[in-house]
Write an enzyme that holds these catalytic residues in place. Structure first.
Site, mmCIF file in Angstrom:
data_model
loop_
_atom_site.group_PDB
_atom_site.id
_atom_site.type_symbol
_atom_site.label_atom_id
_atom_site.label_comp_id
_atom_site.label_asym_id
_atom_site.label_seq_id
_atom_site.Cartn_x
_atom_site.Cartn_y
_atom_site.Cartn_z
ATOM 1 N N GLY A 1 2.286 4.863 5.763
ATOM 2 C CA GLY A 1 1.943 3.853 4.761
ATOM 3 C C GLY A 1 1.971 4.417 3.363
ATOM 4 O O GLY A 1 2.532 5.499 3.125
ATOM 5 N N ASN A 2 1.395 3.693 2.418
ATOM 6 C CA ASN A 2 1.308 4.193 1.044
ATOM 7 C C ASN A 2 -0.032 3.762 0.446
ATOM 8 O O ASN A 2 -0.779 3.017 1.062
ATOM 9 C CB ASN A 2 2.497 3.699 0.207
ATOM 10 C CG ASN A 2 2.549 2.187 0.148
ATOM 11 O OD1 ASN A 2 1.669 1.553 -0.424
ATOM 12 N ND2 ASN A 2 3.573 1.597 0.771
ATOM 13 N N ARG A 3 -0.322 4.230 -0.763
ATOM 14 C CA ARG A 3 -1.659 4.054 -1.339
ATOM 15 C C ARG A 3 -1.850 2.748 -2.104
ATOM 16 O O ARG A 3 -2.873 2.553 -2.735
ATOM 17 C CB ARG A 3 -1.985 5.239 -2.250
ATOM 18 C CG ARG A 3 -2.250 6.534 -1.500
ATOM 19 C CD ARG A 3 -2.885 7.571 -2.404
ATOM 20 N NE ARG A 3 -1.973 8.065 -3.427
ATOM 21 C CZ ARG A 3 -2.049 7.780 -4.712
ATOM 22 N NH1 ARG A 3 -2.984 6.984 -5.170
ATOM 23 N NH2 ARG A 3 -1.169 8.287 -5.557
#
Ligand SMILES: Cc1cc2nc3c(=O)[nH]c(=O)nc-3n(C[C@H](O)[C@H](O)[C@H](O)COP(=O)(O)O)c2cc1C
Length: 386
Positions: free
Chosen positions: A194-196
């Site tokens: 995923g990403n932030r």
């Protein structure tokens, strides 16, 4: 001064409509209360007549005369269904059919009633017709049940009513599709890549567009912040979900703002079960995902405005954003530097460069709501040029 029909229906939250009535009257509007027989079990029509300062012996057909806005708050599941299907068996339902102005509805009901497919379909029908829904909110209901079903607060409904009444901006009635958050690509049953991204920027854009009168659909990819009340919320946890919904729903949109951080790569194979821990290394193969913005650019219709976001790091970010603007067929690109911790991903503020054909300008660091307002001003200008 506007004429506002205020429909009050039979839920516990009916008492909160007194405050809404007061706020509308205080704002200088001519309020015509329409209290259903169901609501009279909770509040009296007399109370609303007094709050609305209606003279005794008021015209009984007043509800059928021209009005600028119909507000139904609280709106029961029953009345929501009547509005969706065009029934006219009480003074409010009758007024709704005769009314030609804007309509604002604040549903309030038990969470299971709100979640029922029949109610979901009725709410979707109304949204498709351009009705603005405010709430319902999440929280504890009067019966002590937790979930989504509480009526939005009177001041929030009042703000939405005011925006609809004052809304003369080019976004009034426009269909705006916004994506927000960051996609998660499954590795196995519990793990993901995923990403932030928190979704704050996209949520600020969705809320801002709604305040300007737009009918907003929000494609939500794992939001860390609550979605604005009243927008149509579509969960799109993975890049594939987001691609499907964006391409499907994008056809009808006047404006598409792709603020979500969509994975560029996903695991080529996701395991159905959780991979147990062992001593062996786990080598992953990542495959590219579809470039949703380019696909939207290829399918866009005449007059549709397409806004892309570029999350870049470092000095070459601007070059890459310029190249993307030319290649992806977007009208506007919002470049944010995600290498800084004070702006961009998961931050409250942002500092962006807006790139459009032949123009570039930097918007100084500000809360994401303010950045959203600048972007929406640009969108409005593009729609006018369009
Ligand atoms: C104590 C009580 C509370 C209720 N609260 C709600 C409510 O919050 N939302 C809802 O949809 N229906 C609620 N109902 C059911 C409605 O009152 C009922 O469906 C009624 O027919 C609605 O009529 P109306 O939509 O014409 O006002 C409640 C009923 C009772 C007895």
């Amino acid at each position: 001064m506007a004429r506002v029909l205020l429909g009050v229906t039979g839920g516990i939250a009916a008492y909160k409509a007194c405050e809404l009535c007061r706020l509308l009257v205080k704002d200088g509007h001519d309020v015509v209360p329409l209290v259903t027989p169901g609501a009279e079990r909770f509040v009296t029509a007399e109370t609303f007549r007094a709050l609305a300062r209606r003279p005794p012996g008021d015209d009984v057909y007043l509800h059928l005369t021209r009005a600028d806005l119909l507000v139904v708050a609280p709106c029961t599941a029953n009345t929501l269904a009547k509005l969706a299907h065009g029934l006219a068996d009480n003074v409010l339902a009758e007024a709704a059919l005769a009314h030609r102005g804007s309509v604002l509805v604040a549903p309030a009901m038990n969470p299971r009633m709100w979640a029922h497919p029949a109610t979901r379909a009725n709410a979707a029908t109304l949204r498709e017709r351009g009705v603005v829904l405010v709430g319902p909110d999440e929280g504890e209901t009067a019966e002590g049940e937790l979930g989504v079903g509480r009526m939005a607060e009177p001041d929030e409904i009042f703000d939405a009513a005011r925006n609809l009444l004052m809304g003369t901006g080019p976004l009034l009635g426009k269909r705006v599709l916004v994506s927000a958050g960051g996609t998660r690509e499954p590795l196995d049953a519990v793990r993901f890549v995923g990403n932030r991204s928190s979704g704050r920027m996209g949520v600020a854009l969705a809320a801002g567009a709604q305040r300007r009168g737009a009918v907003v659909t929000l494609l939500a990819a794992n939001l860390a912040v609550p979605a604005p009340a009243g927008v149509e919320l579509v969960e799109t946890p993975t890049a594939a979900d987001l691609e499907r919904e964006a391409l499907g729903r994008g056809v009808e949109a006047d404006v598409i703002v792709m603020a979500a951080a969509v994975a560029d790569y996903r695991p080529a194979e996701a395991l159905a079960a959780k991979r147990p821990k062992d001593k062996a290394a786990w080598t992953l193969e990542l495959e590219p995902t579809t470039d949703v913005l380019s696909a939207l650019g290829e399918h866009r219709h005449d007059g549709q405005i397409l806004v892309g976001f570029a999350a870049e790091t470092g000095a070459t970010g601007l070059e890459r954003a310029r190249e993307k603007l030319a290649r992806k067929g977007a009208d506007l690109f919002v470049l944010n530097d995600v290498s800084r911790t004070d702006i961009g991903f998961d931050a409250y503020e942002n500092e962006v460069t807006l790139l459009a054909a032949g123009t570039e300008r930097t918007v100084a660091k500000a809360p994401k709501e303010e950045i959203a307002a600048v972007i929406l001003d640009e969108v409005e200008a593009l729609l006018l040029d369009g």
